[in-house]
Design an enzyme around this catalytic site. Structure first.
Site, PDB file in Angstrom:
ATOM      1  N   CYS A 199       0.708  -0.969  -0.024  1.00  0.00           N
ATOM      2  CA  CYS A 199       0.028   0.021   0.032  1.00  0.00           C
ATOM      3  C   CYS A 199       0.850   1.247  -0.058  1.00  0.00           C
ATOM      4  O   CYS A 199       0.383   2.215  -0.652  1.00  0.00           O
ATOM      5  CB  CYS A 199      -0.895  -0.022   1.097  1.00  0.00           C
ATOM      6  SG  CYS A 199      -0.210   0.021   2.966  1.00  0.00           S
ATOM      7  N   HIS A 221      -1.743   1.101   7.220  1.00  0.00           N
ATOM      8  CA  HIS A 221      -2.414   1.344   6.075  1.00  0.00           C
ATOM      9  C   HIS A 221      -2.270   2.605   5.383  1.00  0.00           C
ATOM     10  O   HIS A 221      -3.037   3.651   5.943  1.00  0.00           O
ATOM     11  CB  HIS A 221      -3.612   0.680   5.966  1.00  0.00           C
ATOM     12  CG  HIS A 221      -4.010   0.402   4.610  1.00  0.00           C
ATOM     13  ND1 HIS A 221      -3.590  -0.375   3.555  1.00  0.00           N
ATOM     14  CD2 HIS A 221      -5.296   0.992   4.084  1.00  0.00           C
ATOM     15  CE1 HIS A 221      -4.345  -0.033   2.708  1.00  0.00           C
ATOM     16  NE2 HIS A 221      -5.224   0.618   2.775  1.00  0.00           N
TER      17      HIS A 221
END
Length: 774
Positions: free
Chosen positions: A426, A689
């Site tokens: 990510c 994230h």
């Protein structure tokens, strides 16, 4: 170097791990070494010669000395992570365990009473955790955390203690059955804590993962190779990959039903023949000409199916005509690339697996439409098509312009749009989408001659990621994995394809070391030479009055405290906020500045008097915090206003310094021109994230939100669904009064606005005018 005592150790220490070697006298502090400094010291670290690549005076914990370390080679840790890592004495092994991450997270969650496997005397034994904590070791600034375990089964009596260490009792167990171990010597099964210490556990110490074994199936003698034994031994079974006939499905075989054979190195087969009831079994002939084998090569993405329909996914790192060494995505392997005493590749512990090549199938999650037919999948909208079916993410040559306005909406908005996430990618997905989807400010990276002779990485970035993103609105995970594999080879970092990184680490690597791009920033402090960098990390002192600052204020504060000026207007200005990942944020909210005014931050530019607006001739550092003049910002004056301002008794001791007027600049009555940069993207992080916000048009509400792992289809054998969605609510909060934002409960913010205002990690600004020249 000054010695540092233990008196300052408290809960307000910040901990770090070194990612690179740091010189120390005639020697060096090695990568993987741990360091710390107090939070107060960090906040107060201000020197006149600091630059974006500035250093911190930080304590090397094991050496107990102060060292100056570039902030770019430090990675933050929380105290628990640092204490667990410190129990591993070899810095190289410690760094490998940190980069692998999975085992460290398991260790943090481990509890007393949990049943585990431990590595001791080159064998695995069942054990029970009795103690998790320090051993009262006072030799370092931070007491290391060890696991006190009691060996069971065949391990009973093979330990070195009964729970007492150096006169202190940490737990009680049978004589010579106890061990104190660092977490990397423990395999956490993930099972709930055992109710008693006598639970049954079958262990055959002579059977190891990678061993060639024989076994019987309905009176027929079969052969195979043991895999995943460390994960399955607690059940009394091991998983075996059959060799006859060639199979890709693993069998679960009882430990007491298998016989071990001697084998050589990969690619060879023992000539030993086993006899059972008068029947002999000759070794299997090698299979050649297999079509699937010809499709696989080193760096191929593969899947391995084993018992009960489970799949393991990975990348082939080594292969010959019959065998493959695979680096797995998860800790389901049995080595770090070593098999039968030989090293064939390098990977994190428990990620390596050696199997027959016939057991490897192409990873069906990333097959292109030329490899498999379209496959419709159920979804809330009843029509999400798989990655391989709808979008052609093969190479797109030439130059494709960035997306803007209605075109950006048509091509990018929706599910299965953007860049597909996979295996901790990510940070890279969000950075690439932010930089290239709707902006051309760094397009020069895609076309300027690369520092690598063959330009392979540059071509991959241009033709497999940026161009498909702009043309099709979608980039599949295999294209990103291809880039990650190439980066791994060039950087010599084995974790680039598996572990999460920081965006700035990726950007510095690809722009500086690989593409050899010109630095984005040129900065200068008084009397010092120009310093160059690609990103700028904001370092400031915490101030009570700055509850919800904007980016403009933070940048001015940081430049003022560091004594910095911009030597030239940057085409792209990447700013890192004053925070450490997900663990530490200096401000609970930060307001994005849509336009960043850098006029007063330039070292050689005409500037405006803050009092009368005419051409400024002097600047005063001491006036920076004077709220009477203005609540923030650099203060510069014309000669008359400077004399008047400093006639006040509170400012008589100030020392204004002359400003350099640009050569050829003619003083006029016109307003001094301002130099501004526009915000085009923001990276945010929440619970490790990364996601991104991108400005795709000129309207105030033209914001889109990208998440490379917004949803998922299937479980382990499924794939991530990237999503690009509109977020016009961002403009509503940007237009709100500051008092409203101060009192706004983050949980009550609409849509994804909370992630922009509360979780911002990196802001990206551009000057379209300067981009034309760079």
């Amino acid at each position: 170097m000054a010695q540092v005592g233990r008196e300052g150790v408290d809960e307000f220490l910040l901990y770090f791990i070194l990612m690179e070697r740091v010189p120390l006298g005639a020697g060096a502090v090695q990568p993987g070494s741990l360091c710390c400094m107090s939070e107060d010291s960090y906040l107060q670290t201000v020197t006149l010669d600091q630059t974006p690549a500035q250093s911190l005076s930080i304590t090397a914990i094991e050496e107990n000395v102060l060292i100056d370390v570039d902030v770019n080679v430090l990675h933050p840790l929380n105290q628990r992570q640092a204490a667990l890592l410190l129990a591993i004495h070899n810095p190289t092994e410690r760094l490998s365990c940190f980069l692998e991450r999975g085992l460290l997270e398991q260790a943090i969650q481990a509890e007393v009473g949990q049943r585990v496997l431990v590595e001791h005397e080159q064998k695995l034994y069942p054990a029970l955790i009795h103690h998790v904590g320090s051993t009262l070791d006072t030799s370092t600034l931070l007491p290391p955390v060890y696991f006190g375990v009691e060996l069971e089964g065949e391990g009973e009596g093979r330990g070195n203690m009964d729970g007492t260490y150096k006169g202190s009792t940490f737990f009680k167990c049978k004589k010579n059955s106890g061990l104190l171990l660092p977490f990397n010597k423990v395999i956490f099964s993930g099972a709930p804590p055992a109710e008693g210490a006598g639970a049954p556990y079958t262990q055959t110490g002579s059977i190891q993962a990678g061993d060639k074994v024989a076994f019987f199936v309905e009176d027929s003698l079969k052969r195979g190779i043991v895999v995943f034994s460390s994960n399955q031994a607690a059940t009394g079974f091991v998983e075996v990959l059959p060799e006859d006939p060639p199979s890709s499905e693993l069998l679960k075989i009882p430990l007491d039903s298998i016989m071990k054979e001697e084998i050589g190195t990969p690619g060879t087969v023992s000539h030993q023949t086993l006899v059972h009831d008068g029947k002999s079994a000759a070794k299997e002939e090698r299979v050649t000409g297999n079509t699937k084998e010809r499709l696989l090569e080193v760096n191929s993405l593969v899947q391995i199916q084993y018992n009960e329909g489970d799949l393991a996914f990975g990348i082939i790192r080594w292969m010959d005509d019959h065998m493959a060494g695979v680096e797995l995505e998860e800790d389901k392997g049995c080595s770090d690339g070593i098999w039968c005493g030989h090293r064939y590749f390098q990977c994190p512990p428990r990620r390596g697996l050696f199997v027959k090549l016939t057991a490897c199938q192409p990873d069906t999650r990333f097959l292109s439409n030329r490899d498999s037919p379209p496959k419709s999948l159920e979804s809330p909208q009843n029509r999400i098509i798989s990655v391989s079916a709808t979008y052609d993410s093969l190479r797109v040559s030439g130059k494709v312009p960035p997306l803007q306005g209605a075109a950006a909406l048509d091509i990018l908005e929706g599910d299965m749009r953007g860049i597909q996430g996979h295996c901790n990618s990510c940070y890279m997905d969000a950075a690439l989408f932010s930089l290239f989807s709707c902006s051309s400010v760094l397009d020069s990276l895609l076309f300027k001659p690369s520092s690598l002779p063959d330009g392979k990485i540059q071509q991959t970035l241009r033709e497999e990621i940026v161009n498909p993103l702009r043309k099709n609105g979608y980039v599949s995970a295999d294209s990103v994995m291809n880039l990650r594999c190439q980066l791994m080879e060039e950087s010599q970092c084995p974790s680039f394809t598996t572990s999460e990184k920081d965006p700035e680490e990726f950007l510095n690597l690809i722009m500086h070391r690989i593409l050899g791009a010109d630095p984005l920033l040129k900065l200068q402090s008084e009397g010092q030479r120009v310093q160059e960098s690609y990103c700028y990390q904001i370092f400031i002192e915490k101030q009570q009055e700055m509850t919800v600052p904007n980016v403009q204020q933070l940048l001015e504060q940081s430049f003022h405290h560091s004594g910095l000026k911009l030597a030239e207007v940057p085409s792209c200005f990447i700013l890192q906020m004053p925070r450490f990942g997900k663990d530490y944020k200096m401000f609970s909210k930060i307001v994005p500045s849509l336009d960043l005014d850098i006029t007063d931050l330039l070292s050689d530019s005409p500037r405006e008097c803050v009092v009368c607006g005419s051409l400024a001739t002097h600047e005063c550092d001491e006036c920076f915090k004077d709220v009477i003049l203005s609540d923030h910002g650099l203060k510069q004056y014309c000669l008359m206003c400077s004399r008047q301002v400093h006639s006040h008794h509170k400012r008589k001791n100030h020392k204004p310094v002359p400003l350099k007027i640009p050569e050829g600049f003619v003083k006029t009555s016109n307003k001094i021109p301002r130099e501004t940069l526009e915000l085009f993207a923001v990276l945010s992080i929440e619970t490790s994230h990364y996601v991104s916000f991108v400005k795709y048009g000129t309207e105030k509400g033209s914001w889109m939100f990208f998440d490379s792992m917004a949803d998922r289809f299937g479980s382990e054998d499924g794939y991530n669904i990237p999503r690009v969605s509109l977020c016009p609510e961002v403009a509503t909060y940007l237009a709100a009064p500051l008092s409203d934002l101060v009192n706004q409960n983050p949980r009550e913010m609409k849509g994804v606005a909370k992630r922009l205002f509360c979780d911002a990690y990196m802001y990206m600004y551009q000057s379209k005018r300067m981009a034309l020249y760079k």
